[in-house]
Design a protein around this motif. Structure first.
Motif, PDB file in Angstrom:
ATOM      1  N   GLU A 141      13.767  -0.563   2.090  1.00 24.34           N
ATOM      2  CA  GLU A 141      13.919  -1.535   3.171  1.00 24.34           C
ATOM      3  C   GLU A 141      12.632  -1.546   4.001  1.00 24.34           C
ATOM      4  O   GLU A 141      12.212  -0.500   4.517  1.00 24.34           O
ATOM      5  N   ASP A 143      12.149  -3.544   6.733  1.00 29.71           N
ATOM      6  CA  ASP A 143      12.432  -3.838   8.139  1.00 29.71           C
ATOM      7  C   ASP A 143      12.883  -2.556   8.835  1.00 29.71           C
ATOM      8  O   ASP A 143      13.944  -2.007   8.522  1.00 29.71           O
ATOM      9  N   MET A 146      16.399  -2.032  10.062  1.00 27.71           N
ATOM     10  CA  MET A 146      17.498  -1.954   9.101  1.00 27.71           C
ATOM     11  C   MET A 146      17.496  -0.646   8.326  1.00 27.71           C
ATOM     12  O   MET A 146      18.038  -0.562   7.232  1.00 27.71           O
ATOM     13  N   THR A 156      23.330  -1.911   4.768  1.00 25.92           N
ATOM     14  CA  THR A 156      23.725  -3.121   4.054  1.00 25.92           C
ATOM     15  C   THR A 156      24.681  -3.933   4.922  1.00 25.92           C
ATOM     16  O   THR A 156      25.359  -3.392   5.796  1.00 25.92           O
ATOM     17  N   THR A 157      24.723  -5.222   4.661  1.00 27.68           N
ATOM     18  CA  THR A 157      25.558  -6.146   5.424  1.00 27.68           C
ATOM     19  C   THR A 157      26.796  -6.504   4.614  1.00 27.68           C
ATOM     20  O   THR A 157      26.702  -6.874   3.443  1.00 27.68           O
ATOM     21  N   ASN A 173      27.122  -3.068   9.987  1.00 29.09           N
ATOM     22  CA  ASN A 173      26.291  -2.666   8.859  1.00 29.09           C
ATOM     23  C   ASN A 173      26.702  -1.280   8.376  1.00 29.09           C
ATOM     24  O   ASN A 173      27.105  -0.424   9.173  1.00 29.09           O
ATOM     25  N   THR A 199      22.051  -6.007   0.553  1.00 28.55           N
ATOM     26  CA  THR A 199      20.907  -5.552   1.340  1.00 28.55           C
ATOM     27  C   THR A 199      20.217  -6.778   1.944  1.00 28.55           C
ATOM     28  O   THR A 199      20.502  -7.920   1.569  1.00 28.55           O
ATOM     29  N   SER A 200      19.303  -6.544   2.842  1.00 25.76           N
ATOM     30  CA  SER A 200      18.631  -7.658   3.523  1.00 25.76           C
ATOM     31  C   SER A 200      17.549  -8.263   2.621  1.00 25.76           C
ATOM     32  O   SER A 200      17.169  -7.692   1.594  1.00 25.76           O
ATOM     33  N   GLU A 201      17.017  -9.396   3.042  1.00 27.02           N
ATOM     34  CA  GLU A 201      15.966 -10.074   2.287  1.00 27.02           C
ATOM     35  C   GLU A 201      14.632  -9.330   2.365  1.00 27.02           C
ATOM     36  O   GLU A 201      13.698  -9.654   1.634  1.00 27.02           O
ATOM     37  N   THR A 202      14.551  -8.339   3.240  1.00 25.24           N
ATOM     38  CA  THR A 202      13.307  -7.575   3.377  1.00 25.24           C
ATOM     39  C   THR A 202      13.310  -6.321   2.511  1.00 25.24           C
ATOM     40  O   THR A 202      12.405  -5.492   2.623  1.00 25.24           O
TER      41      THR A 202
END
Length: 204
Positions: A141, A143, A146, A156-157, A173, A199-202
Motif C-alpha cells: 500500500e 498511501d 491506509m 482493506t475496504t 476498514n 484494497t485501495s487503488e494505491t
C-alpha cells in the motif's frame, strides 16, 4: 508472532493475521452454532488465540486432517488458514464433495492467504474454479493513510452487498497484513462471484 522484511527493515507483528481472521469470522456468526473445521497438515498459521474467543460466541471448532480423515457431516464451514504446503488431489476432492453437500450446497469454505506462502498449484486451481485468482508476491500500500505499520500492512475496504449487509458499519476498514494478491477471475459455469472487500487503488 512472525517477522517480515520490508525494504531491509524488519517489523515484528503480534497476532496481526489472527486479528484479521477474527474480524472476518465475526461477521459470519448468527443465532445457531457454527461448526468450523480447521484444516491441518499444511503448516497453517496458529489460530488458537482466536479459537478460544469464538468458542464463547457460538462457534464450535474442530481440527481436521484431510490427509487422514474426512470433514464431519455437521460442519458448516471449512477454514483454510494460510497453508504453506499444497493440497493433494484427494484432499481437493474432499473439499469439492463438502461444498456439493450431496447436491444441497449451503456449505462454506473460507480461505486466507499470506504473502509468505509459496505457489500451491492444486489449491489455487481449486480456488480458480470458484473465481478466485491467486497471484504471486505481496500487496504493498503506497498511501500512508491506509497502512498500519508499513506498506505490507494495509487496510482493506468492505464492499456493500447482500453478504455484508449485517455488518454494523461497512465503512470500517479491516487490517489485512501481508496479503497474498487475489483478484476476481472466471469461475466455472453456474457460479457467481461477489467481492466482499478490496484494497485501495494505491496498492501495487
Amino acid at each position: 508472532t512472525q517477522s517480515y522484511s520490508d525494504d531491509y527493515q524488519t517489523s515484528e507483528v503480534l497476532s496481526m493475521a489472527e486479528q484479521s481472521i477474527d474480524s472476518a469470522l465475526a461477521y459470519i456468526v448468527g443465532e445457531d452454532p457454527v461448526n468450523v473445521a480447521m484444516i491441518s497438515g499444511h503448516e497453517e498459521i496458529d489460530l488458537s488465540s482466536i479459537q478460544d474467543v469464538f468458542e464463547k460466541s457460538n462457534y464450535n471448532f474442530n481440527s481436521v486432517s484431510l490427509l487422514t480423515g474426512t470433514i464431519p457431516d455437521d460442519t458448516d464451514m471449512v477454514l483454510i488458514a494460510c497453508p504453506s504446503v499444497d493440497y493433494t488431489a484427494d484432499e481437493i476432492a474432499k473439499l469439492v464433495s463438502f461444498l456439493d453437500n450431496n447436491g444441497q450446497l449451503g456449505k462454506t469454505v473460507t480461505y486466507f492467504g499470506s504473502a509468505s506462502q509459496g505457489t500451491l498449484p492444486n489449491l489455487e486451481a481449486f480456488l480458480s474454479k470458484w473465481g478466485i485468482q491467486v497471484q504471486d508476491g505481496a500487496i504493498h500500500e503506497l498511501d500512508s493513510n491506509m497502512i498500519y505499520q508499513n506498506s505490507l500492512t494495509p487496510f482493506t475496504t468492505v464492499n456493500a452487498n447482500d453478504y455484508t449487509s449485517n455488518m454494523p458499519n461497512t465503512s470500517t476498514n479491516i487490517l489485512t497484513p501481508y496479503l497474498k494478491p487475489m483478484q476476481e477471475g472466471k469461475a466455472d459455469s453456474g457460479i457467481t462471484v461477489t467481492t466482499l472487500a478490496t484494497t485501495s487503488e494505491t496498492c501495487v
